[in-house]
Design a protein around this motif. Sequence first.
Motif, short mmCIF file in Angstrom:
data_model
loop_
_atom_site.label_atom_id
_atom_site.label_comp_id
_atom_site.label_asym_id
_atom_site.label_seq_id
_atom_site.Cartn_x
_atom_site.Cartn_y
_atom_site.Cartn_z
N UNK A 488 0.43 -9.45 0.06
CA UNK A 488 0.57 -9.69 1.50
C UNK A 488 2.02 -10.04 1.85
N UNK A 489 2.46 -9.54 2.98
CA UNK A 489 3.84 -9.77 3.43
C UNK A 489 4.84 -8.78 2.91
N UNK A 519 -4.86 -3.17 7.62
CA UNK A 519 -4.26 -4.01 6.59
C UNK A 519 -2.75 -4.07 6.74
N UNK A 520 -2.25 -3.83 7.97
CA UNK A 520 -0.81 -3.82 8.21
C UNK A 520 -0.50 -4.71 9.39
N UNK A 537 -3.23 -7.16 1.67
CA UNK A 537 -2.95 -6.73 0.31
C UNK A 537 -4.14 -6.04 -0.33
N UNK A 538 -3.93 -5.50 -1.55
CA UNK A 538 -4.98 -4.87 -2.34
C UNK A 538 -5.69 -3.76 -1.55
N UNK A 570 1.05 6.32 3.03
CA UNK A 570 0.35 6.79 1.84
C UNK A 570 0.19 5.64 0.84
N UNK A 571 -1.02 5.48 0.31
CA UNK A 571 -1.30 4.46 -0.70
C UNK A 571 -1.08 5.12 -2.08
N UNK A 572 -0.20 4.53 -2.88
CA UNK A 572 0.23 5.15 -4.14
C UNK A 572 -0.10 4.23 -5.31
#
Length: 776
Positions: A488-489, A519-520, A537-538, A570-572
């Motif tokens: 987070x952050x 989640x942003x 996060x996560x 994009x989640x990588x």
Amino acid sequence: MLLSALGTYLGLLAVAAAMAGSNPTRRDPPGLLPTHRRQKRDWIWNQMHIDEEKNSTLPHYVGKIKSSVNRKNAKYELRGESAGKVFKVQENTGDVYAFERLDREKVSEYLLTALIVDKDTNVNLEPPSMFTIKVHDINDNWPVFPHRLFNASVPEMSAVGTSVTHLTAVDADDPTVADHASVTYQVLQGGENFAIDSSGLIFTTTKNLDREMQAKYQIVVEARDAQGLRGESGTATVLVTLEDVNDNFPIFTQNKYIFTVPEDIRVGSPLGSLFVEDPDEPQNRMTKYSIVQGTYRDTFTIETDSTRNEGIIKPMKPLDYETIRQYTFTIEATDPTINLRYLSGISGRNKAQVIINVTDVDEPPIFQQHYYHFQLPENQKKPLIGSVMAIDPDEARHSIGYSIRRTSDKGQFFHISKQGNIHNEKELDREIYPWYNLTIEAKELDSRGIATGKESIVQVHIEVLDENDNAPEFAQPYEPKVCENAAPGKVVIQISAIDKDITPQNVKFKFALGVEDSNFTLTDNHDNTANITVKYGQFDREGTKVHYLPVLISDNGKPSLTGTSTLSVAVCKCNQWGEFTFCEEVAPQMGVSFQALVAIFLCILTITVIALLFFLRRRLRKQARAHCKSTTEIHEQLVTYDEEGGGEMDTTSYDVSVLNSVRRGQGQAKPPRPILDVPPAVYTQVKKPPRLAAGAHGGPGEMAAMIEVKKEEADQDGGGPPYDTLHIYGFEGSESIAESLSSLGTDSSDSDIDYDFLNDWGPRFKMLAELYGSEY
């Protein structure tokens, strides 16, 4: 001869002195024993000399070479380039003789090598020694110039004593011998203006050498050697050209120049030329023209054509026949580069009078301004943007018509009225075209309102003013990425915005997320940028690999506008150091405008219509081929040819009696004939049978027999035209069993003739069977 004898005598004395003072043996120091004494052998001679050009009988004695070797079997030899040719030595005595008369100017000295060898073995008894024979000079040459002709130049009007050129005559004798190479000079021709000193320098003796009077002079110079044997001398000619200097004033060829020019002559274009005479050469003609009297110095100028030394008058302002119709002024021609010390007097012919007459012409309209600049807010239609105005400068004062040149307004956004008022017919978008440059035409109209052909143009620049009509958007395409295990952050990306409108210095953009359940988090930095950070996060990469975040961007314009831009995150997969190891490819978000959609639709429609037309064309072709194939089977391949039938009254193309020939049993088939034979028509070979009596009919097989005969003839005839065509089958036999087939002369349509037999003849007679069969 005296000098030659003296030189020989001195040489002999030197040789004798050398021989007397030399000791062939050299004593050892007192400290050495007598048994260690060694005798050294030396060559004995001095430098040899011989006079050039000796008149005595050859050979000439030169000198003597001598060695301390005293052996009976010794002999002397000479080696060198001239040994054996020019010089020879007496092998027993060592006397050296010259066998040619020598010329010092060709060879001044000779280098030879002396050897003393054993006569039997030719072994050197002494080391070789080199010596020189010098040739004594006698004064046997006179001075000669290197060229017979020289060119020189000197400025005209030069002072007395001015150097012209320097000549040098060359004496080949030895300059080290007194007076052998001395040269004296004198002028044989041209001495009235030039002289020469003892060193060969030619100089002027008068100051009045004027190029305009005489440009070239010829000088003959003599070089003499007074001490020479022959007393000869050399001569040379010097051509002296006077160089021009600027010593003459220009003079006008006329006292008065009159010119006539139209009032529409262009500013800066030549209207006339002034001519002067200057005897100086072109490079020294620096004539300057000026207006000395008159009030038109600011109206006309006179430029100098340096190549022709002419004065070209050009107007500096537009001429107006209605204002001034004649110009008169005085001009002067001077040369500021002239050297006044060369002048004997100043001529009074360097002034002239110029008269310029202006003629009237029909001039085009003149706009009051050279160009116009108007402003127009975008997205508005104004009844008046601005006005232009042109007038007719002529006395007639014709009316003026205005129009916009279509090449400058292809979109036809603007219109101009008869009074020159400009307005826009369509709303304008500054972001598409911020400026419009129009070309306005002003045409002169006659009393009937028809253009006279005189027109002028002016440029009108219309500036489209900006309004806040565009919402902000991303400054660039962003491709943010985030690790699936981001904390987070974590800052994902920093975004900024741009505005298509004119952005003032104090512009402030505000950012916000369009959704809150993500989640942003978006943080506005208040410097026209914002940070996108991880909120919880996560990320679940298996569930969502790309997150689409709508971002709201607002400006502080009046009115304020807000735009929405989508950010694809994009989640990588990442390693333990937070480096991306694998990311999904994000499909770009592209927007398509309405105009682009219309264009795409029109393209698809056009392609569809073309494909449909192509399909219909192919279908029609197939139908045409099928029809032709069917017709061929029925009509036995009808052949088209250029012969035109004559109708029912034509009996020349074929004999109609052949249809009745079979009824009498007289039908005969024609035997086959060769292909290359071209016989007469088939029907002309059959004799027409006599007509039957009224009410009599032929046999029931008359038509069938005739058709069979004709078919057989056509099968056997390979060279004739195909007569078994449809018009033959449709012949109406006037005396057939069925009587006439025409309804015009038939009382009844009933018939008891059975034509079913035609069905047995195959597909070629299918049409006849249908026409005359029992079903008919």
